[in-house]
Design a protein around this motif. Structure first.
Motif, PDB file in Angstrom:
ATOM      1  N   LEU A 218      41.308  40.559  47.543  1.00 42.01           N
ATOM      2  CA  LEU A 218      41.101  41.879  46.948  1.00 42.01           C
ATOM      3  C   LEU A 218      41.607  41.912  45.508  1.00 42.01           C
ATOM      4  O   LEU A 218      40.954  42.477  44.618  1.00 42.01           O
ATOM      5  N   LEU A 219      42.758  41.312  45.278  1.00 42.01           N
ATOM      6  CA  LEU A 219      43.327  41.279  43.932  1.00 42.01           C
ATOM      7  C   LEU A 219      42.441  40.466  42.988  1.00 42.01           C
ATOM      8  O   LEU A 219      42.258  40.832  41.820  1.00 42.01           O
ATOM      9  N   ASN A 223      40.522  41.604  39.599  1.00 43.02           N
ATOM     10  CA  ASN A 223      41.026  40.876  38.430  1.00 43.02           C
ATOM     11  C   ASN A 223      42.514  41.134  38.183  1.00 43.02           C
ATOM     12  O   ASN A 223      42.989  41.077  37.042  1.00 43.02           O
ATOM     13  N   MET A 224      43.260  41.359  39.251  1.00 44.47           N
ATOM     14  CA  MET A 224      44.713  41.552  39.154  1.00 44.47           C
ATOM     15  C   MET A 224      45.357  40.183  39.397  1.00 44.47           C
ATOM     16  O   MET A 224      45.928  39.902  40.452  1.00 44.47           O
ATOM     17  N   ALA A 228      47.977  38.374  42.150  1.00 46.41           N
ATOM     18  CA  ALA A 228      47.288  37.445  43.051  1.00 46.41           C
ATOM     19  C   ALA A 228      48.029  36.113  43.111  1.00 46.41           C
ATOM     20  O   ALA A 228      48.174  35.517  44.192  1.00 46.41           O
ATOM     21  N   LEU A 229      48.513  35.634  41.965  1.00 49.66           N
ATOM     22  CA  LEU A 229      49.240  34.363  41.958  1.00 49.66           C
ATOM     23  C   LEU A 229      50.579  34.499  42.688  1.00 49.66           C
ATOM     24  O   LEU A 229      50.976  33.593  43.433  1.00 49.66           O
ATOM     25  N   GLU A 230      51.267  35.605  42.489  1.00 51.10           N
ATOM     26  CA  GLU A 230      52.530  35.824  43.204  1.00 51.10           C
ATOM     27  C   GLU A 230      52.303  35.748  44.715  1.00 51.10           C
ATOM     28  O   GLU A 230      53.054  35.093  45.446  1.00 51.10           O
ATOM     29  N   GLN A 231      51.266  36.430  45.181  1.00 51.94           N
ATOM     30  CA  GLN A 231      50.975  36.442  46.609  1.00 51.94           C
ATOM     31  C   GLN A 231      50.511  35.064  47.093  1.00 51.94           C
ATOM     32  O   GLN A 231      50.842  34.639  48.204  1.00 51.94           O
ATOM     33  N   ILE A 500      47.492  38.234  29.882  1.00 58.65           N
ATOM     34  CA  ILE A 500      47.836  37.130  30.768  1.00 58.65           C
ATOM     35  C   ILE A 500      47.065  35.863  30.426  1.00 58.65           C
ATOM     36  O   ILE A 500      47.479  34.755  30.759  1.00 58.65           O
ATOM     37  N   HIS A 501      45.934  36.007  29.730  1.00 52.77           N
ATOM     38  CA  HIS A 501      45.107  34.848  29.392  1.00 52.77           C
ATOM     39  C   HIS A 501      45.496  34.213  28.053  1.00 52.77           C
ATOM     40  O   HIS A 501      44.925  33.193  27.669  1.00 52.77           O
TER      41      HIS A 501
END
Length: 672
Positions: A218-219, A223-224, A228-231, A500-501
């Motif tokens: 979902l993230l 585009n969150m 998403a990487l943390e999870q 973030i990019h």
């Protein structure tokens, strides 16, 4: 306990209904029974339940411990003891009770979830994780949840939600039901609510791997990427190891542009088991992006060695524009295609159209343009049947946009937006030379290349939804309602979402999303000082190149020659309207002019950006940055002219494209 004890008048069953709404009265009734019949187990349990509901878990705990000693096989006693111990902060006592309870009732999910929470409180995180996994396993057999899931899968979303609401009324903390509620929201298209519900599920049960997997997806859709990487990092540490979790984490890394980290994930998985064609293919994608062409070819060939019918791997090999498929490849692909078509399975359709595109490229490399066109046409026809694209509706949207952003309208909107000069938007049609321009600009000391960023499209889509939901009568009214503060907020949101990019401290960065040509007006409103570069290519060359290119996502107009020709017309008309409304705001780069006199075009482009010329921009092919688009290999070579008129090899079959473009575009060469 004796059955007769709970049915007589004045028994605990008579007081039990008071427990939820009037626990003090339930306690009084239970104590009255106990005065008559000391130690009666049902009355003792009722008294302890009432005490806990009155916030007196410490008082209930010793009584429950004695009751559990006398009645060690009664699940209700163990459950109450566990909850009282938990509320009283007696973690080890709660764990002991819950371990006994889950041994006796392994199919009751709530016991496992509470055990997981208590184990985490005791610092036993991995055991807590495993307890949550056992709870999920138990919930998978819950008839009530199965019924709600079945209703959801049949499209009965309201009915499913009502079943879950009734369940929550009895049991407010229910992670599997919470996750299911999130999926209902997702199916309704409410991404924010879906994410909120699934977040709650994993807050209640951090070891609920399937819910965390769903949340990551979902993230990604939203585009969150940071969350998403943390999870994904958490999921990859699950005691129940699954290669799928590592693959999901790698996909997040790819979206973040960390190709090297993704490569390491794929290589580690292949070291454990090399017979994984999907992982070989994913590794090939990363290696291609990193410019490791020889290694990418090897990875793709490993994929088709392990799975000869893997159409996407064949296409990935064909899509290395500087690689030619050999004579041994065509028979192998034709054999794979025949095998898939003999199956006639719906799930094989993607492999089939990928193989047609691959064969189109293979026969093109061999100079057999008739056979090449035939396969390109079959691949496009099949792909077109699988996507939604309403050319007439899209043309109407473009016309409405052009009619909105007129010179008087722009003047009436006045100043506003975020004044930052950071973004350089490169837009146009796919296969128009945008990656080449991006590579040239990224070679400048003041500009950082990123990737195709969806943030502007996300913002535009959210604004359009306000029209779709009836808040505004049309697009123009919605845009006109944006105040200077709104525009400032949206511009700052764009910068926040794209930060973030950015990996360097260069003052400018590139957002190379071709489809942003549809949003030039919005860009000018919310980021008035952003640079906008329109890359344009000869219409026949651009459209044909796009038609024979299978795009992973997003370009639904590109699978029909008439559709892509009409799309090109829409693009040209809207850009002409922008030019008329705000002359000079958009800088245009013609691909053919860039090929003919690169230095002159580069100097002109840098002057528009207010930057000094740097010789490195002419040696862009030495730039080793990661490039994800179909042109990734071409931009690592000096400019070549071979691709300028490739469409002429197919001219005999391009009548529908010429008709869609119309004589003005077809015969005029490059439109102004």
């Amino acid at each position: 306990m004796r059955a007769g004890d709970s049915v007589r008048t004045g028994s605990p069953s008579g007081a039990a209904p008071l427990l939820q709404e009037h626990p003090a009265e339930a306690l009084a009734a239970a104590e009255a029974i106990l005065r008559e019949r000391p130690g009666l187990p049902p009355a003792e349990l009722l008294a302890c339940q009432a005490l806990r509901r009155l916030g007196r878990a410490e008082a209930a705990l010793p009584r429950l411990a004695q009751l559990a000693h006398r009645e060690p096989r009664v699940p209700a006693v163990l459950w109450e003891l566990a909850q009282a111990a938990s509320e009283a902060g007696e973690t080890e006592q709660a764990i002991a009770a819950l371990e006994k309870l889950t041994q006796r009732q392994p199919g009751v999910a709530s016991g496992w979830f509470l055990l997981g929470a208590e184990l985490r409180n005791a610092g036993r995180a991995e055991q807590g994780w495993r307890a949550d996994l056992s709870g999920v396993h138990a919930a998978s057999r819950d008839p009530e949840l199965l019924k709600a899931a079945m209703a959801m899968n049949e499209g009965q979303l309201d009915e499913s939600e009502a079943m879950l609401a009734a369940r929550f009324a009895r049991q407010p903390a229910d992670p599997p039901a919470q996750r299911l509620l999130g999926e209902i929201a997702w199916r309704r298209g409410d991404m924010g609510e879906a994410i909120a519900q699934v977040r709650t599920a994993i807050e209640q049960a951090p070891g609920y791997d399937l819910a965390r997997d769903f949340l990551i997806r979902l993230l990604l859709q939203s585009n969150m990427l940071a969350e998403a990487l943390e999870q994904a990092d958490i999921l990859a540490a699950s005691p129940l190891q699954s290669p799928g979790y590592h693959l999901l984490r790698a996909s997040v890394l790819v979206r973040l542009g960390d190709q090297q980290a993704a490569r390491e994930v794929y290589e580690r998985l292949l070291a454990q088991d090399p017979a994984q064609p999907q992982v070989w293919q994913n590794l090939g994608h990363v290696l291609k992006t990193l410019g490791r062409q020889t290694e990418a070819v090897h990875a793709y060939r490993q994929a088709v060695t392990h799975q000869p019918t893997m159409g996407e791997a064949w296409w990935s090999l064909a899509n290395l524009k500087t690689v030619k498929l050999g004579t041994e490849d065509r028979p192998a692909m034709l054999q794979a295609l025949a095998a898939l078509e003999a199956e006639s399975a719906v799930e094989a359709e993607e492999d089939v159209f990928h193989l047609h595109f691959s064969l189109g490229k293979a026969f093109e490399d061999a100079g057999d343009y008739a056979a090449s066109f035939r396969h390109y046409e079959q691949g496009n026809r099949l792909r077109r049947s699988m996507v939604l694209h309403d050319a007439a509706a899209f043309s109407a949207e473009v016309a409405a946009t052009a009619q909105t952003f007129t010179a008087p309208f722009i003047a009436a909107m006045g100043d506003g937006g975020c004044p930052a000069r950071d973004p350089v938007f490169i837009l146009g049609l796919p296969r128009s030379g945008s990656t080449l321009v991006e590579q040239i600009l990224d070679s400048h000391s003041q500009i950082e290349g990123t990737m195709e960023l969806p943030e502007m499209m996300i913002i535009a889509s959210r604004l359009q939804s306000r029209v779709d939901e009836g808040e505004f009568p049309d697009f123009r009214a919605m845009v006109a309602a944006l105040t200077p503060a709104d525009r400032l907020r949206l511009g700052e949101e764009y910068l926040d979402r794209t930060r973030i990019h950015r990996r360097t401290d260069k003052p400018r960065f590139i957002d190379k999303m071709p489809n942003n040509w549809q949003h030039v007006g919005l860009i000018r409103l919310i980021l008035p000082n952003a640079a906008i570069v329109d890359t344009r290519r000869h219409p026949m060359s651009c459209c044909f190149s796009g038609w024979k290119q299978h795009f992973a996502r997003g370009q639904t107009f590109s699978y029909d020659l008439a559709d892509i020709g009409r799309y090109y017309r829409d693009y040209v008309s809207l850009m002409a309207a922008y030019d008329a409304a705000a002359p000079g705001a958009v800088h245009r780069v013609h691909y053919e002019a860039m090929v003919a006199d690169t230095e002159a075009e580069v100097r002109r482009l840098l002057a528009y950006l207010g930057l000094e010329f740097e010789p490195a921009c002419l040696e862009f092919y030495k730039n080793d940055r990661a490039v994800r688009t179909a042109s990734s290999e071409q931009v690592r070579q000096p400019i070549f002219r071979d691709g300028v008129e490739q469409w002429k090899n197919y001219e005999a079959w391009l009548g529908s494209l010429k008709d869609a473009l119309g004589p003005d575009l077809t015969n005029a060469g490059l439109p102004t």
